[in-house]
Design an enzyme around this catalytic site. Structure first.
Site, PDB file in Angstrom:
ATOM      1  N   THR A 375      26.660  -4.849  19.485  1.00 14.98           N
ATOM      2  CA  THR A 375      26.095  -5.311  20.770  1.00 14.98           C
ATOM      3  C   THR A 375      27.253  -5.462  21.572  1.00 14.98           C
ATOM      4  OG1 THR A 375      24.420  -6.958  19.859  1.00 14.98           O
ATOM      5  CG2 THR A 375      25.176  -7.774  21.611  1.00 14.98           C
ATOM      6  N   SER A 446      17.398 -14.096  19.379  1.00 12.48           N
ATOM      7  CA  SER A 446      18.593 -13.498  19.657  1.00 12.48           C
ATOM      8  C   SER A 446      19.947 -14.486  19.434  1.00 12.48           C
ATOM      9  CB  SER A 446      18.784 -12.815  20.867  1.00 12.48           C
ATOM     10  OG  SER A 446      19.856 -12.278  21.246  1.00 12.48           O
TER      11      SER A 446
HETATM   12  N1  GLY Z   1      20.832  -8.355  17.854  1.00 15.13           N
HETATM   13  C1  GLY Z   1      21.799  -9.281  17.984  1.00 15.13           C
HETATM   14  C2  GLY Z   1      21.108 -10.596  18.720  1.00 15.13           C
HETATM   15  O1  GLY Z   1      20.376 -10.348  19.585  1.00 15.13           O
HETATM   16  O2  GLY Z   1      21.440 -11.398  18.421  1.00 15.13           O
END
Ligand code: GLY
Length: 575
Positions: A375, A446
């Site tokens: 991310t 998320s």
């Molecule tokens: N895919 C990691 C999040 O959105 O927390």
């Protein structure tokens, strides 16, 4: 002798320059007008150029977002989603949610076999794991509503970098190579991310013609260049040929949502962060509210008392996350209670100062069921006083590892952020229940925590002004990374602990389940750990937690400090 003095004075001069630089690096980069911090040097430089030309922070965010899709493909993306938190210089603030959505054909048990057991890798790998991408719609929405420059100009650097290529850094070449075994499983990915089936070296030219073509379609047709026509058809071809779920209609119907931020306060600072479908803002504010009940002094950093209260707080916060949080368009979330000072006080009063509480004691209901982590985040501050904090993701490093053939970008594997079965841990060991179960068109929960902190650092009687802009990758560790950086700056030396140190200092993590305190090297002294073990805490070492990209604005002295986490290889640059 004369020569000796000449050489000596040159050496002295050089050493002064060197020391001065070392000092500057320690504080982070300094600038007077604007700053961009991202996980990739090329993207940061593109953003700074936009700011120098008079673009605002939103313009720069759009340019950085598209550039990261080219130069930082493990997490930068057009095939994933993200969240943007915006503070405008007149005090207005808002967020844009462009999180991926479950396809309309998705259903609760889609990743379970006939015995109700999770099918290995179906939610984490391949096209079956992909949600409907939101990044392109989100960036274009932000630009149309709050930007000042043309998409044509802002996306051009990304097109040029894809079309003409750029030289791979050592780190990026290594990153591609470490995912080689995944890429070779998919011809479309092998074509892009291996060097004619071989591994990459530093300095190799990395060209992405298909991605350049897709970016040009977006440049010409706006969102229709992605969500309709050729690109949409290529996505669906890729997905349908391999048992995935995204349809032409899903793409056509995708819309980002502008939502009010989640807000709180911490020791007089105002926190503006991302609400559901991210858990980040709620979890961050809940944790800060609990910890506000304890006074920390500068020298308390990573003392047994500081760590004990931090760990106990995190257990409560992540237990509530697992029980209550999901997409607020689908489930009712008790937001006001979760972020109230009263609830925080109740939790604080329940914390014993010499005993670790067990996961079961905190939440027996959820206990019965029993987040490479990529991310990326970027923070921007412009010369007009606007601030933007963006976290974006395709979930795992390189998402599903599947490139859309002919379109040149990676699809996310974000469906794994749903709770595919109550209590069954996802790739980040996070569990959830019905609040985050799969439903058609629902957004998966998320942990992304793009955050802007305001302060009245110069008492003026006017609105508070941006003080910190931060965020991080790291799955569940996003929340704890952002929390610890905020505490480092605010608790352990307001304007005393600089942003670079606050970001680089080692961190710990606890997420209620598993019942372990994860810690980075050098984060806990032996005697402190021994004392905490007597309280009942269990410790497990972990390599690296989060990669915070942050900006601290020292309004009083007119200096903007930027710092990119030493755990990564990003760049803070200003002007
Ligand atoms: N895919 C990691 C999040 O959105 O927390």
């Amino acid at each position: 002798m004369k020569n000796f003095y000449k050489i000596f004075s040159v050496l002295l001069f050089l050493s002064l320059i060197f020391c001065n630089d070392a000092f500057a690096l320690q504080l982070g980069r300094r600038a007077k007008h604007g700053m961009v911090v991202s996980a990739n040097d090329i993207a940061t430089k593109v953003g700074v150029e936009v700011l120098k030309k008079g673009g605002n922070a939103i313009d720069a965010a759009v340019a950085v977002g598209f550039t990261l899709a080219v130069t930082f493909p493990s997490a930068g993306n057009i095939g994933g989603g993200g969240f943007l938190v915006y503070y405008r210089n007149d005090g207005f603030n808002t967020t844009i949610d462009y999180r991926e959505k479950a396809p309309s054909s998705a259903y609760k048990d889609m990743y379970l076999d006939s015995l109700g057991q999770p099918i290995p890798f179906k939610s984490t790998k391949d096209v079956t794991s992909a949600g409907v991408p939101g990044s392109v719609a989100g960036l274009l929405f932000a630009l149309e509503k709050y930007g000042t420059m043309s998409l044509k100009d802002l996306i051009q650097p990304a097109i040029d970098l894809a079309e003409n290529g750029f030289k791979l850094s050592y780190e990026l070449a290594q990153s591609f190579n470490s995912n080689y075994d995944e890429f070779v499983n998919y011809p479309s990915s092998k074509k892009i991310f291996t060097k004619n089936d071989e591994k990459w070296s530093e300095g190799d030219l990395f060209v992405q013609k298909d991605l350049a073509k897709t970016l040009k379609l977006i440049q010409q047709k706006g969102r229709n260049g992605f969500y309709e026509g050729e690109t949409a058809q290529l996505i669906v071809n890729q997905v349908k040929a391999n048992g995935g779920f995204i349809s032409i209609e899903d793409l056509k119907n995708y819309r980002p949502v502008e939502r009010p931020p989640i807000k709180g306060t911490y020791r007089g600072y105002e926190i503006i962060s991302m609400g559901p479908p991210s858990s980040g803002g709620i979890a961050l504010i809940q944790a800060l509210n609990i910890l506000e009940n304890k006074k920390f002094e500068k020298n308390d950093f990573h003392s047994s008392e500081h760590l004990h209260y931090l760990i106990e707080t995190l257990k409560h916060v992540f237990s509530d996350r697992a029980e209550y949080l999901g997409d607020s368009d689908f489930v009712k979330i008790p937001v006001n209670r979760l972020i109230s000072k009263e609830y925080a006080k109740e939790i604080f009063n329940s914390i014993k100062n010499d005993k670790a509480i067990s996961a079961k004691e905190i939440n027996p209901r959820m206990f019965q069921f029993r987040e490479s982590i990529e991310t990326t985040h970027y923070s921007i501050y412009d010369s007009y006083g606007n601030a933007v904090s963006v976290t974006t993701t395709i979930n795992s490093s390189y998402g599903s590892s599947v490139v859309v053939d002919g379109a040149g970008f990676l699809l996310n594997n974000e469906m794994d952020d749903f709770s595919i079965k109550p209590g069954y841990p996802n790739q980040f060991d996070l569990i959830g229940n019905n609040a985050n179960s799969i439903e058609p068109n629902k957004r998966m929960l998320s942990s992304m925590t793009p955050t802007i902190v305001l302060c009245e650092c110069i008492p003026s009687g006017k609105d508070k002004r941006p003080f910190l802009i931060v965020g991080s990758p790291g799955g569940s560790m996003i929340i704890t990374s952002v929390l610890q950086v905020l505490m480092n700056v605010i608790d352990f030396g307001p304007m005393g602990m600089d942003i670079k140190t606050a970001i680089d200092l080692p961190r710990i993590h606890h997420q209620w389940l598993p019942e372990e305190v994860f810690y980075e090297s050098f984060s806990i002294a032996k005697d402190v750990m021994e004392k905490l073990e007597l309280f009942g805490h269990k410790f497990t070492p972990r390599n690296s937690m989060g990669r915070v990209e942050g900006i601290l604005i020292d309004e009083k002295n007119g200096i903007i400090f930027g710092a990119s986490d030493s755990r990564g290889y990003g760049l803070a640059e200003g002007f």
